[in-house]
Scaffold this active site. Structure first.
Site, PDB file in Angstrom:
ATOM      1  CE  LYS A   7      -3.973   2.010   0.253  1.00  0.00           C
ATOM      2  NZ  LYS A   7      -3.494   3.352  -0.697  1.00  0.00           N
ATOM      3  CD  GLN A  57       3.228   4.930   2.581  1.00  0.00           C
ATOM      4  OE1 GLN A  57       3.539   5.944   2.108  1.00  0.00           O
ATOM      5  NE2 GLN A  57       2.109   4.762   3.322  1.00  0.00           N
ATOM      6  CE  LYS A  60       4.486   7.434   5.476  1.00  0.00           C
ATOM      7  NZ  LYS A  60       4.090   8.358   4.628  1.00  0.00           N
ATOM      8  CE  LYS A 100       4.789   7.659  -1.881  1.00  0.00           C
ATOM      9  NZ  LYS A 100       3.890   7.988  -0.937  1.00  0.00           N
ATOM     10  N   GLY A 133      -2.947   8.307  -4.353  1.00  0.00           N
ATOM     11  CA  GLY A 133      -2.412   9.371  -4.931  1.00  0.00           C
ATOM     12  C   GLY A 133      -1.034  10.029  -4.146  1.00  0.00           C
ATOM     13  CG  ASP A 134       3.038  11.232  -2.721  1.00  0.00           C
ATOM     14  OD1 ASP A 134       3.944  11.888  -3.193  1.00  0.00           O
ATOM     15  OD2 ASP A 134       2.773  10.579  -1.761  1.00  0.00           O
ATOM     16  CB  THR A 151      -3.816  13.594   4.268  1.00  0.00           C
ATOM     17  OG1 THR A 151      -4.064  12.417   3.501  1.00  0.00           O
ATOM     18  CG2 THR A 151      -2.209  13.552   4.518  1.00  0.00           C
ATOM     19  CG  ASN A 168      -5.913  16.400  -0.708  1.00  0.00           C
ATOM     20  OD1 ASN A 168      -5.768  15.562   0.050  1.00  0.00           O
ATOM     21  ND2 ASN A 168      -7.348  16.540  -1.187  1.00  0.00           N
TER      22      ASN A 168
END
Length: 480
Positions: free
Chosen positions: A90, A111, A114, A126, A165-166, A209, A240
């Site tokens: 993920k 990631q 986290k 990623k 998304g990023d 976020t 965002n």
């Protein structure tokens, strides 16, 4: 087995050269974990660290697409599937020119950690591309996303790898990517997060976020008995996360005074209002414009990135009064910049009577050397307190320049000394500068003066024909 942090990092850098972002992330985690690993060596014996830093898969592929002028463009696509130890991979997709293998390995490595803290069964990964969506039309972005997914779809799935998304990948890009995946896989599955609500997205997903960032800051302030209400808040970015972080700060009574994008910074002294926030949402999500346009529309201050110092994007908003000035400056360049500012302050106000605070140690002009850290002094203390008073006929700032690099153990060489003495002084200065990071104040130079002795020395040797340098090889009266 790994013997030390340095040993492991050396092997990592040799194995994966030219990936500084990845090396830095691994070093930070490893130094934090090392005491635990020393107490529990069976983790080292099982090769846990080696498995943590090596991706399970690193996928690199070509992305060919056609721009609006009919020209074929080629970019690189990546997907780093770092760890699936507790669940499917993920992690987000990033479209930005800075994307490379080292950056994505660093992001995938963090990631994993986290995701494990969420208590959900998710691994970490990623991906992305060096494609830059800025300045591209919707049709160009769509064609690129379709070409990107034409290869990526083979490696993702609801129970295998779930991208999100990023940077550079928002709702528009997620929609293009999901549409192409559905076409190729011939199924409608939850293989991408961040989709729109009308085709399988989650409630409050866009806000999550940014809201979470503010909730975290709010809990930190509560520990000190503070609240966001009435605080001035500077937010980095305007995408965002920044948009909804600003919204939540405004809801909690704070003032958002600053936002930024790649072209510069927007500053609003009174804080953003609802109309300005609505305009920001339209500007960034529909028009894909710059913050300078928002500044022109509402008469707000804006500064281009070229007019700012590197690394500076905001004016200071708030500092905790009890923590002001406590940041340690360990890098030599940071120490030199800090000393330069202190010397200017002394030169501008040579007769001031108030203390000049530096960290937790207030410094008063003419106070002499302060004993710090088990009786030692720090380099530059002499310049901070004595440079303005060295010579009344020479400006304080100019005098400070002669003291800038000297530790608090000085001797004096006359300008008219014989050449071999000056040459020996220069050699010693080069030796001192080469060993500055290792030689603490008063250590390795064989002399340390108390404050009273130093005051007498500077008073006795303050005429213009003297030049303050390092300790000379021959014994001089000042060293007796």
């Amino acid at each position: 087995m790994i013997e030390s942090v340095e040993d492991f990092l050396a092997r990592l850098q040799k194995r994966d050269p030219a990936q500084p972002e990845f090396h830095q992330a691994v070093e930070e985690v490893l130094r934090s974990l090392w005491p635990f690993l020393e107490a529990n060596p069976h983790y080292l014996q099982a090769g846990i660290l080696e498995r943590m830093v090596e991706p399970e898969r690193a996928i690199l592929f070509r992305v060919s697409w056609v721009d609006d002028k009919g020209r074929v463009r080629v970019n690189r696509g990546y997907r780093i599937q770092m760890s699936s130890a507790i669940g499917p991979y993920k992690g987000g997709l990033r479209f930005h020119p800075s994307v490379n293998l080292g950056v994505l390995k660093f992001l995938a490595f963090e990631q994993v950690l986290k995701n494990s803290l969420t208590s959900l069964p998710m691994g970490g990964g990623k991906g992305g591309s060096d494609f830059d969506p800025k300045g591209k039309s919707d049709a160009e972005v769509m064609r690129f996303c379709q070409a990107f997914m034409s290869e990526l779809y083979r490696h993702i799935g609801a129970d295998l790898d779930v991208p999100a998304g990023d940077i550079g990948v928002g709702g528009r890009e997620i929609g293009f990517l999901f549409g192409q995946y559905k076409r190729l896989a011939n199924q409608f599955t939850s293989v991408l997060t961040g989709k729109g609500m009308n085709y399988g997205g989650s409630l409050i997903r866009p806000e999550a976020t940014g809201y979470g960032c503010v909730y975290f800051a709010e809990e930190m302030l509560k520990r000190d008995g503070l609240r966001i209400d009435g605080r001035r808040v500077a937010i980095s970015g305007s995408g965002n996360v920044a948009q909804y972080a600003a919204r939540k700060v405004m809801d909690l009574g704070g003032k958002v005074i600053s936002l930024s994008d790649s072209e510069g910074t927007l500053y609003c002294e009174a804080g953003l209002n609802d109309a300005q926030w609505d305009a920001l949402m339209e500007l960034k999500n529909v028009k894909r414009g710059r913050l300078s346009e928002l500044g022109g529309e509402f008469g707000l201050s804006s500064a281009p990135a070229s007019a700012l110092e590197p690394g500076l994007r905001h004016r200071p908003a708030v500092r905790h009064p009890e923590r002001a000035g406590r940041r340690r400056r360990t890098h030599p360049a940071a120490q030199r910049l800090h000393l330069r500012g202190r010397r200017r302050q002394h030169a501008d106000h040579p007769g001031r009577s108030g203390p000049l605070h530096r960290g937790r140690h207030p410094v008063r002009p003419g106070q002499g050397l302060q004993r710090r850290r088990r009786g030692r002094q720090r380099p530059g203390d002499v310049a901070e307190r004595h440079a303005p008073a060295v010579d009344g006929r020479r400006g304080g700032q100019q005098a400070a320049q002669h003291h800038a690099v000297d530790p608090p153990c000085l001797c004096v060489l006359r300008r008219r000394e014989r050449p071999h003495q000056l040459r020996q002084g220069r050699q010693h200065r080069r030796l001192r500068q080469g060993c500055r990071r290792h030689a603490g104040p008063g250590r390795g130079l064989g002399l340390r003066l108390d404050g009273d002795d130093l005051d007498q020395l500077i008073t006795r040797r303050s005429s213009p024909q003297h030049l303050v340098t390092g300790r000379c090889p021959q014994q001089c009266p000042a060293q007796g």
